[in-house]
Design a protein around this motif. Sequence first.
Motif, mmCIF file in Angstrom:
data_model
loop_
_atom_site.group_PDB
_atom_site.id
_atom_site.type_symbol
_atom_site.label_atom_id
_atom_site.label_comp_id
_atom_site.label_asym_id
_atom_site.label_seq_id
_atom_site.Cartn_x
_atom_site.Cartn_y
_atom_site.Cartn_z
ATOM 1 N N VAL A 54 0.836 -1.199 0.000
ATOM 2 C CA VAL A 54 0.000 0.000 0.000
ATOM 3 C C VAL A 54 0.872 1.251 0.000
ATOM 4 C CG1 VAL A 54 -1.740 1.270 1.278
ATOM 5 C CG2 VAL A 54 -1.873 -1.196 1.166
ATOM 6 N N PHE A 57 2.264 1.852 -3.503
ATOM 7 C CA PHE A 57 1.285 2.475 -4.387
ATOM 8 C C PHE A 57 1.038 3.923 -3.990
ATOM 9 C CE2 PHE A 57 -0.365 -1.870 -5.541
ATOM 10 C CZ PHE A 57 -0.026 -1.753 -6.864
ATOM 11 N N TRP A 58 0.987 4.118 -2.684
ATOM 12 C CA TRP A 58 0.678 5.462 -2.192
ATOM 13 C C TRP A 58 1.786 6.431 -2.585
ATOM 14 C CZ3 TRP A 58 1.681 9.283 1.595
ATOM 15 C CH2 TRP A 58 0.585 10.096 1.875
ATOM 16 N N TYR A 61 1.563 6.751 -6.607
ATOM 17 C CA TYR A 61 0.446 7.461 -7.222
ATOM 18 C C TYR A 61 0.042 8.714 -6.447
ATOM 19 C CZ TYR A 61 -0.482 3.427 -10.194
ATOM 20 O OH TYR A 61 -0.384 2.425 -11.114
ATOM 21 N N ALA A 62 -0.030 8.592 -5.131
ATOM 22 C CA ALA A 62 -0.677 9.638 -4.344
ATOM 23 C C ALA A 62 0.249 10.803 -4.025
ATOM 24 C CB ALA A 62 -1.238 9.042 -3.054
ATOM 25 N N VAL A 63 1.482 10.493 -3.636
ATOM 26 C CA VAL A 63 2.358 11.581 -3.194
ATOM 27 C C VAL A 63 2.620 12.631 -4.282
ATOM 28 C CG1 VAL A 63 4.739 12.065 -2.484
ATOM 29 C CG2 VAL A 63 3.388 10.399 -1.241
ATOM 30 N N MET A 65 0.695 13.563 -6.576
ATOM 31 C CA MET A 65 -0.511 14.369 -6.729
ATOM 32 C C MET A 65 -0.727 15.275 -5.534
ATOM 33 S SD MET A 65 -3.111 11.573 -8.149
ATOM 34 C CE MET A 65 -4.458 12.362 -9.003
ATOM 35 N N LEU A 66 -0.434 14.725 -4.360
ATOM 36 C CA LEU A 66 -0.747 15.446 -3.129
ATOM 37 C C LEU A 66 0.134 16.672 -2.972
ATOM 38 C CD1 LEU A 66 -2.647 15.133 -0.776
ATOM 39 C CD2 LEU A 66 -0.939 13.798 0.403
ATOM 40 N N ASP A 68 2.441 17.785 -5.364
ATOM 41 C CA ASP A 68 2.959 18.320 -6.616
ATOM 42 C C ASP A 68 4.464 18.185 -6.719
ATOM 43 O OD1 ASP A 68 0.871 19.031 -8.220
ATOM 44 O OD2 ASP A 68 0.431 20.805 -7.019
ATOM 45 N N ASN B 3 -4.726 19.179 -4.654
ATOM 46 C CA ASN B 3 -5.324 18.105 -5.425
ATOM 47 C C ASN B 3 -6.241 17.218 -4.593
ATOM 48 O OD1 ASN B 3 -4.161 18.653 -7.956
ATOM 49 N ND2 ASN B 3 -2.212 17.887 -7.178
ATOM 50 N N ALA B 188 -8.252 8.935 -10.291
ATOM 51 C CA ALA B 188 -8.048 9.561 -8.987
ATOM 52 C C ALA B 188 -7.519 8.498 -8.043
ATOM 53 C CB ALA B 188 -9.368 10.134 -8.460
ATOM 54 N N TYR B 189 -6.193 8.389 -7.963
ATOM 55 C CA TYR B 189 -5.592 7.358 -7.103
ATOM 56 C C TYR B 189 -5.409 7.855 -5.687
ATOM 57 C CZ TYR B 189 -4.470 4.321 -11.017
ATOM 58 O OH TYR B 189 -4.550 3.477 -12.073
ATOM 59 N N LEU B 190 -5.238 9.156 -5.573
ATOM 60 C CA LEU B 190 -4.849 9.731 -4.285
ATOM 61 C C LEU B 190 -5.801 9.344 -3.165
ATOM 62 C CD1 LEU B 190 -3.357 11.683 -2.460
ATOM 63 C CD2 LEU B 190 -4.511 13.561 -3.589
ATOM 64 N N LEU B 193 -6.378 5.357 -2.400
ATOM 65 C CA LEU B 193 -5.204 4.724 -1.795
ATOM 66 C C LEU B 193 -4.993 5.215 -0.371
ATOM 67 C CD1 LEU B 193 -2.658 4.620 -4.732
ATOM 68 C CD2 LEU B 193 -3.707 2.700 -3.578
ATOM 69 N N THR B 194 -5.317 6.487 -0.149
ATOM 70 C CA THR B 194 -5.231 6.998 1.221
ATOM 71 C C THR B 194 -6.231 6.277 2.119
ATOM 72 O OG1 THR B 194 -4.698 9.119 0.240
ATOM 73 C CG2 THR B 194 -5.183 9.109 2.588
#
Lengths: 208, 236
Positions: A54, A57-58, A61-63, A65-66, A68, B3, B188-190, B193-194
């Motif tokens: 997890v 992936f986080w 993908y997420a960091v 976006m979160l 920038d 975002n 929208a993965y953010l 996944l969170t």
Amino acid sequence: MRGINITISVLIASAILGYLMAFVAGLCRLSSNIIIRKATGFYIEVFRGTSLIVQLFWLYYAVPMLFDIQLGSNWLVGVIAIALNYGAYMSEIVRGSILAVAKGQTEAATALNMSSFQRMRLIILPQAVRMMLPEFGNYLIQMLKATSLVYLIGMNDILYYGNILRSNDLSQAPTVYLLLLVFYFILALPIIWLTRKAEVISKKGVAS
Amino acid sequence: MDNWSWEIFWDAFPVVLEGLGITVGLTFACYLFALIFGFVWTFLRRIPFKPLNWIVTWVMEFIRSTPPLVQLFFIYFAWPMVPVVGMTLSPFASAVLGLGLHFSTYIGEVYRSGIEGVEKGQWEASRALNFSTSQKWLKVILPQAIPPTIPMLGNYLIIMFKEVPLASTIGVVGILHMANSYGAQYWAYLEPLTIVAILFLVLSYPSAILISKLEKRMNRRFNKNEALNSSKGATT
């Protein structure tokens, strides 16, 4: 089998970073400053409480976006995720080993008028590190197993090439995966051997 | 942080939550498999026949030091093609088999440490009382060997819970799979996944605390027993 260099480079980089992280976090947990202690405790609990896949992936993908930010390559993402995850686990070992060094040693060092840095570097750590060695070896094997996960964030490691071989010729699947397993095992063998050796070293010459 | 969108968060939450049942179910299924199969390893290792012992030890070492992800792929893709077997397994069943087998080697070690922790006197006593082998194991050794290992077994349950998302790679529709497909659908993965990370934290952190409490309690109890025994030994 290509892709072996990626598996090994990820392993080495994340091992170095992970051990570094373990020492930093382990020492921070023992800091007398409550803010540092709590912050590291939070980091450790978050990374131990969620699973590596997890986190991978986080981070992937997420960091970006979160915040920038671009973490650069997925190689770096893999290394950072594995290092942070196992750094959190191993920091507990660092902490436990330092606490396990007999109290009299600290007192003796204080009595000799050593600074706290000297005390840690000259007295405590040399004794604590040998206690950590066997566990560190075990976690190195864990990290080796974890490197197979970087395939999931799109890296061309040996598992990737294995999967390509399988999709080229479906009947080859058993051979391909068995080969992969043997491959990982061959990589793990020296680590297993080192771990056993480390166990002997850590027991040698220690009064119990 | 621009975002981040709470709208997507609340939209994705029920979708991801749907997978939770499967993730937790799979965890327990794998765990049960590992608990049972762990006994097999322990049993095999106790057979007093050197070559067999040696083989079993290395097979365990092999399973333990190779990645569970590759093992999952092996069981899911390659197992049906091994000539003798010739049957396909559902993703769920292969995950149970793969992860269960992987962790059974760890669990087997836990059992072994429990059995070795039983004092030698207990073995000798059950022999002196002319117990049969099954009586010896069921009435003397196992009741003493298993309880001290419970906290360790609990730890493995948590570790396993964290490994179970691996099964999403072979198509088990757990929370990670749900999150990834939501991410792929809406780009929208953010948020999903969170959510997955939060769910893992929420479930595993309290259980970790619970287990460390249990461990302390167990330690107290067994130490007390030991103290009691030794004092008895001293007086008689």
